[in-house]
Design an enzyme around this catalytic site. Structure first.
Site, PDB file in Angstrom:
ATOM      1  N   ASN A 268      54.896  43.570  39.085  1.00  0.00           N
ATOM      2  CA  ASN A 268      55.988  44.402  38.579  1.00  0.00           C
ATOM      3  C   ASN A 268      56.200  43.998  37.119  1.00  0.00           C
ATOM      4  O   ASN A 268      56.748  42.925  36.842  1.00  0.00           O
ATOM      5  CB  ASN A 268      57.239  44.124  39.429  1.00  0.00           C
ATOM      6  CG  ASN A 268      58.425  44.967  39.002  1.00  0.00           C
ATOM      7  OD1 ASN A 268      58.361  45.692  38.002  1.00  0.00           O
ATOM      8  ND2 ASN A 268      59.512  44.874  39.748  1.00  0.00           N
TER       9      ASN A 268
ATOM     10  N   LYS B 268      56.582  40.056  37.123  1.00  0.00           N
ATOM     11  CA  LYS B 268      56.868  39.430  38.423  1.00  0.00           C
ATOM     12  C   LYS B 268      55.649  39.659  39.285  1.00  0.00           C
ATOM     13  O   LYS B 268      55.075  40.758  39.256  1.00  0.00           O
ATOM     14  CB  LYS B 268      58.042  40.149  39.107  1.00  0.00           C
ATOM     15  CG  LYS B 268      59.393  39.635  38.727  1.00  0.00           C
ATOM     16  CD  LYS B 268      60.412  40.197  39.711  1.00  0.00           C
ATOM     17  CE  LYS B 268      61.701  40.476  38.991  1.00  0.00           C
ATOM     18  NZ  LYS B 268      62.543  41.463  39.631  1.00  0.00           N
TER      19      LYS B 268
ATOM     20  N   ARG C  56      76.297  50.403  35.107  1.00  0.00           N
ATOM     21  CA  ARG C  56      76.155  51.856  34.944  1.00  0.00           C
ATOM     22  C   ARG C  56      77.309  52.589  35.593  1.00  0.00           C
ATOM     23  O   ARG C  56      77.782  52.185  36.653  1.00  0.00           O
ATOM     24  CB  ARG C  56      74.836  52.337  35.576  1.00  0.00           C
ATOM     25  CG  ARG C  56      73.630  51.943  34.778  1.00  0.00           C
ATOM     26  CD  ARG C  56      72.345  52.307  35.505  1.00  0.00           C
ATOM     27  NE  ARG C  56      71.513  51.136  35.647  1.00  0.00           N
ATOM     28  CZ  ARG C  56      70.565  50.979  36.566  1.00  0.00           C
ATOM     29  NH1 ARG C  56      70.322  51.936  37.422  1.00  0.00           N
ATOM     30  NH2 ARG C  56      69.856  49.879  36.617  1.00  0.00           N
TER      31      ARG C  56
ATOM     32  N   HIS D 241      64.561  53.605  43.189  1.00  0.00           N
ATOM     33  CA  HIS D 241      64.588  52.629  44.301  1.00  0.00           C
ATOM     34  C   HIS D 241      63.817  53.138  45.514  1.00  0.00           C
ATOM     35  O   HIS D 241      64.096  52.736  46.652  1.00  0.00           O
ATOM     36  CB  HIS D 241      66.040  52.328  44.776  1.00  0.00           C
ATOM     37  CG  HIS D 241      66.880  51.565  43.814  1.00  0.00           C
ATOM     38  ND1 HIS D 241      68.248  51.740  43.722  1.00  0.00           N
ATOM     39  CD2 HIS D 241      66.568  50.619  42.905  1.00  0.00           C
ATOM     40  CE1 HIS D 241      68.727  50.925  42.804  1.00  0.00           C
ATOM     41  NE2 HIS D 241      67.731  50.241  42.290  1.00  0.00           N
TER      42      HIS D 241
ATOM     43  N   ASN E 247      72.170  45.185  41.365  1.00  0.00           N
ATOM     44  CA  ASN E 247      72.714  45.505  40.051  1.00  0.00           C
ATOM     45  C   ASN E 247      72.695  47.010  39.842  1.00  0.00           C
ATOM     46  O   ASN E 247      73.625  47.605  39.337  1.00  0.00           O
ATOM     47  CB  ASN E 247      71.888  44.814  38.976  1.00  0.00           C
ATOM     48  CG  ASN E 247      72.731  43.815  38.251  1.00  0.00           C
ATOM     49  OD1 ASN E 247      73.928  44.051  38.029  1.00  0.00           O
ATOM     50  ND2 ASN E 247      72.133  42.708  37.875  1.00  0.00           N
TER      51      ASN E 247
ATOM     52  N   GLU F 222      60.483  45.025  48.346  1.00  0.00           N
ATOM     53  CA  GLU F 222      59.711  46.029  47.613  1.00  0.00           C
ATOM     54  C   GLU F 222      58.277  45.568  47.384  1.00  0.00           C
ATOM     55  O   GLU F 222      57.344  46.361  47.427  1.00  0.00           O
ATOM     56  CB  GLU F 222      60.401  46.338  46.281  1.00  0.00           C
ATOM     57  CG  GLU F 222      61.689  47.105  46.508  1.00  0.00           C
ATOM     58  CD  GLU F 222      62.620  47.097  45.316  1.00  0.00           C
ATOM     59  OE1 GLU F 222      62.640  48.081  44.582  1.00  0.00           O
ATOM     60  OE2 GLU F 222      63.336  46.086  45.128  1.00  0.00           O
TER      61      GLU F 222
ATOM     62  N   ARG G  92      53.902  48.256  40.545  1.00  0.00           N
ATOM     63  CA  ARG G  92      55.113  49.073  40.628  1.00  0.00           C
ATOM     64  C   ARG G  92      55.140  49.947  39.379  1.00  0.00           C
ATOM     65  O   ARG G  92      55.108  49.423  38.257  1.00  0.00           O
ATOM     66  CB  ARG G  92      56.352  48.185  40.653  1.00  0.00           C
ATOM     67  CG  ARG G  92      57.608  49.003  40.607  1.00  0.00           C
ATOM     68  CD  ARG G  92      58.841  48.134  40.586  1.00  0.00           C
ATOM     69  NE  ARG G  92      60.015  48.974  40.659  1.00  0.00           N
ATOM     70  CZ  ARG G  92      61.078  48.834  39.869  1.00  0.00           C
ATOM     71  NH1 ARG G  92      61.113  47.881  38.971  1.00  0.00           N
ATOM     72  NH2 ARG G  92      62.106  49.632  40.001  1.00  0.00           N
TER      73      ARG G  92
ATOM     74  N   ILE H   5      73.825  42.717  46.819  1.00  0.00           N
ATOM     75  CA  ILE H   5      75.193  42.847  47.331  1.00  0.00           C
ATOM     76  C   ILE H   5      75.177  43.261  48.805  1.00  0.00           C
ATOM     77  O   ILE H   5      75.862  42.673  49.647  1.00  0.00           O
ATOM     78  CB  ILE H   5      75.981  43.870  46.474  1.00  0.00           C
ATOM     79  CG1 ILE H   5      76.060  43.378  45.018  1.00  0.00           C
ATOM     80  CG2 ILE H   5      77.359  44.131  47.061  1.00  0.00           C
ATOM     81  CD1 ILE H   5      76.525  44.418  44.022  1.00  0.00           C
TER      82      ILE H   5
ATOM     83  N   GLU I  11      72.987  42.824  51.084  1.00  0.00           N
ATOM     84  CA  GLU I  11      72.504  41.791  52.017  1.00  0.00           C
ATOM     85  C   GLU I  11      73.440  40.591  52.087  1.00  0.00           C
ATOM     86  O   GLU I  11      73.506  39.917  53.107  1.00  0.00           O
ATOM     87  CB  GLU I  11      71.116  41.281  51.568  1.00  0.00           C
ATOM     88  CG  GLU I  11      70.020  42.300  51.766  1.00  0.00           C
ATOM     89  CD  GLU I  11      68.729  41.914  51.059  1.00  0.00           C
ATOM     90  OE1 GLU I  11      68.440  40.705  50.933  1.00  0.00           O
ATOM     91  OE2 GLU I  11      68.011  42.827  50.617  1.00  0.00           O
ATOM     92  N   ASN I  12      74.139  40.302  50.973  1.00  0.00           N
ATOM     93  CA  ASN I  12      74.864  39.022  50.895  1.00  0.00           C
ATOM     94  C   ASN I  12      76.379  39.100  50.964  1.00  0.00           C
ATOM     95  O   ASN I  12      77.021  38.081  51.219  1.00  0.00           O
ATOM     96  CB  ASN I  12      74.487  38.299  49.599  1.00  0.00           C
ATOM     97  CG  ASN I  12      73.019  37.936  49.574  1.00  0.00           C
ATOM     98  OD1 ASN I  12      72.530  37.302  50.508  1.00  0.00           O
ATOM     99  ND2 ASN I  12      72.301  38.365  48.563  1.00  0.00           N
TER     100      ASN I  12
HETATM  101  P1  AMP Z   1      69.969  42.529  42.930  1.00  0.00           P
HETATM  102  O1  AMP Z   1      69.905  43.511  41.780  1.00  0.00           O
HETATM  103  O2  AMP Z   1      69.490  43.132  44.218  1.00  0.00           O
HETATM  104  O3  AMP Z   1      69.319  41.223  42.622  1.00  0.00           O
HETATM  105  O4  AMP Z   1      71.522  42.205  43.178  1.00  0.00           O
HETATM  106  C1  AMP Z   1      72.307  41.583  42.190  1.00  0.00           C
HETATM  107  C2  AMP Z   1      73.753  41.636  42.612  1.00  0.00           C
HETATM  108  O5  AMP Z   1      73.924  40.984  43.868  1.00  0.00           O
HETATM  109  C3  AMP Z   1      74.708  40.962  41.636  1.00  0.00           C
HETATM  110  O6  AMP Z   1      75.812  41.808  41.368  1.00  0.00           O
HETATM  111  C4  AMP Z   1      75.183  39.741  42.416  1.00  0.00           C
HETATM  112  O7  AMP Z   1      76.506  39.405  42.086  1.00  0.00           O
HETATM  113  C5  AMP Z   1      75.134  40.268  43.832  1.00  0.00           C
HETATM  114  N1  AMP Z   1      75.183  39.208  44.839  1.00  0.00           N
HETATM  115  C6  AMP Z   1      74.252  38.273  45.127  1.00  0.00           C
HETATM  116  N2  AMP Z   1      74.720  37.438  46.088  1.00  0.00           N
HETATM  117  C7  AMP Z   1      75.979  37.846  46.397  1.00  0.00           C
HETATM  118  C8  AMP Z   1      76.992  37.409  47.311  1.00  0.00           C
HETATM  119  N3  AMP Z   1      76.810  36.369  48.114  1.00  0.00           N
HETATM  120  N4  AMP Z   1      78.143  38.094  47.351  1.00  0.00           N
HETATM  121  C9  AMP Z   1      78.350  39.156  46.551  1.00  0.00           C
HETATM  122  N5  AMP Z   1      77.443  39.623  45.680  1.00  0.00           N
HETATM  123  C10 AMP Z   1      76.267  38.985  45.607  1.00  0.00           C
END
Ligand code: AMP
Length: 398
Positions: A7, A14, A243, A182, A213, A386, A93, A333, A335-336
């Site tokens: 990527n 990456k 955005r 995506h 993000n 991905e 990608r 977000i 997942e976490n």
């Molecule tokens: P990504 O683009 O998929 O890497 O996601 C990035 C976003 O995931 C950022 O806004 C991070 O703040 C958010 N994120 C990662 N871990 C957590 C968490 N445990 N709780 C809330 N947001 C998270």
């Protein structure tokens, strides 16, 4: 069979190397800050156990970056290949495939020319993706180079979903339409989700919710995308880290004519200074949620707005699909964040969506169901992958 997935960004590469038998990750890493004196390569090998190493070295361009990756992968002690010919395919990608690409393709001169033509639709991404292809051809001359497009999954949308209600010629001559982004993530997540349902694929209706993000959603019927929230560009749809997502199209006119802002400043503001950052001052969901807990009014508003837009799309997609078997949360977000998933599902009992709060809060990894046993619509966390999807699509094509 070993497949390398790449990527390439404007200043980064990456990569992941898979042994396709068992989908085992052999190595993965990042070449970062290409062109900057502080550039580096971080690589991890996973056999027999994880071995991580960071090399800080000036990397002036992508060719030097990939050469360093190749050398690392062939390291006489820890390396996972002895010869570049052991890599059967390099899966790339590619962000924008326009209308021309609805599936992965083996790259040749004509395909590269087409990716180049599509630069007008993805000026920030397709040039670096193309550069990644050119340097990989140099270092892996006997591997099949495969392009996997981020827009491809959405090419099954019907015209009523992908056309904008603007004069016809803008589509017929300029190809201005909804492409969606995506796609590789939505493809992977929806397939994983559908596999959990006890139903023939053609009868399934699911929604994939990618919250990172960048944020987007896809409505998927019978395994095929029928609608998605991003548009001609990744600016449309949900509220994101920086955005804006959906806006009245008259807002940019107002900014230009009444406030005298230049087009490039409006572009920058909507892409880089809006979303969570614009309302709450940070694009990191963890910060915004923390601020919300302290009673910060802007953080409370930002989360309310963010959640409300996701709910709105769930309702809209359910109406379009005419049925809904399951929804899945994915990406950083999705997942976490226990809290975010809880807020999104709150009050959606009316749509048959009932979250099991303890399952939602339980720590875990992999695909997991977080709805109650009685929930009509299943709710899942499906960690996106991905890179694996690109490797699988490349393997299938070969
Ligand atoms: P990504 O683009 O998929 O890497 O996601 C990035 C976003 O995931 C950022 O806004 C991070 O703040 C958010 N994120 C990662 N871990 C957590 C968490 N445990 N709780 C809330 N947001 C998270």
């Amino acid at each position: 069979m070993k497949i390398l997935v790449i990527n390439t960004g404007s200043s980064s590469i990456k990569y992941v190397v898979y042994e396709m038998e068992g989908h085992q990750v052999l190595a993965k890493g990042l070449v970062d800050r290409i062109g900057d004196p502080a550039s580096s390569l971080t690589n991890s090998f996973y056999t027999p156990e994880e071995h991580k190493q960071k090399i800080e070295i000036s990397i002036p361009n992508h060719a030097v970056g990939l050469e360093l990756v190749v050398k690392t992968l062939m390291d006489p002690e820890k390396g996972i290949i002895k010869d570049t010919n052991e890599i059967s395919a390099v899966g790339h990608r590619v962000v924008h495939g326009g209308e021309r690409f609805s599936a992965p393709v083996v790259i040749d001169e004509e395909i590269k020319a087409k990716i180049k033509q599509l630069i007008t639709l993805a000026p920030l991404h397709n040039p670096s993706n193309l550069e990644g292809i050119k340097v990989a051809e140099k270092f892996f001359p006997n591997a099949k180079q495969v392009a996997v497009f981020d827009t491809a999954f959405h090419q099954t949308m019907p015209p009523k979903s992908y056309r904008y209600p603007i004069p016809n010629w803008l589509y017929t001559e300029e190809k201005i339409r909804i492409y969606g982004m995506h796609g590789t993530s939505h493809s992977y997540v929806s397939k994983q989700l559908i596999a959990q349902l006890n139903k023939p694929v053609e009868n399934t209706s699911v929604i994939s919710i990618h919250l990172g993000n960048g944020c987007s959603m896809a409505a998927v019927h019978g395994g095929k995308c029928i609608d998605t929230s991003m548009g001609l560009s990744p600016l449309a749809g949900l509220m994101m880290g920086t955005r804006s997502g959906d806006l009245d199209p008259a807002v940019p006119f107002y900014l230009g004519t009444t406030l005298g802002m230049k087009l490039e400043d409006i572009d920058k503001m909507l892409n880089k200074e809006s979303g969570l950052k614009g309302i709450a001052g940070s694009n990191d969901m963890r910060d915004v949620l923390e601020q919300r807990e302290t009673g910060n009014a802007n953080a409370i508003l930002a989360i309310d707005m963010y959640v409300q837009r996701i709910k709105k799309y769930i309702g809209a997609y359910m109406a379009e699909l005419g049925a809904l078997d399951a929804i899945a949360f994915t990406a950083g977000i999705g997942e976490n964040s226990v809290k975010l998933r809880e807020l999104v599902c709150e009050g959606l009992g009316v749509l048959g969506i009932e979250l099991d709060k303890s399952k939602n809060a339980a720590s875990g990894s992999g695909n997991r169901r977080i709805s109650t046993d009685n929930s009509k619509v299943e709710v899942w966390i499906i960690p996106t992958n991905e890179e694996l999807e690109i490797a699988l699509q490349s393997e299938k094509l070969l």
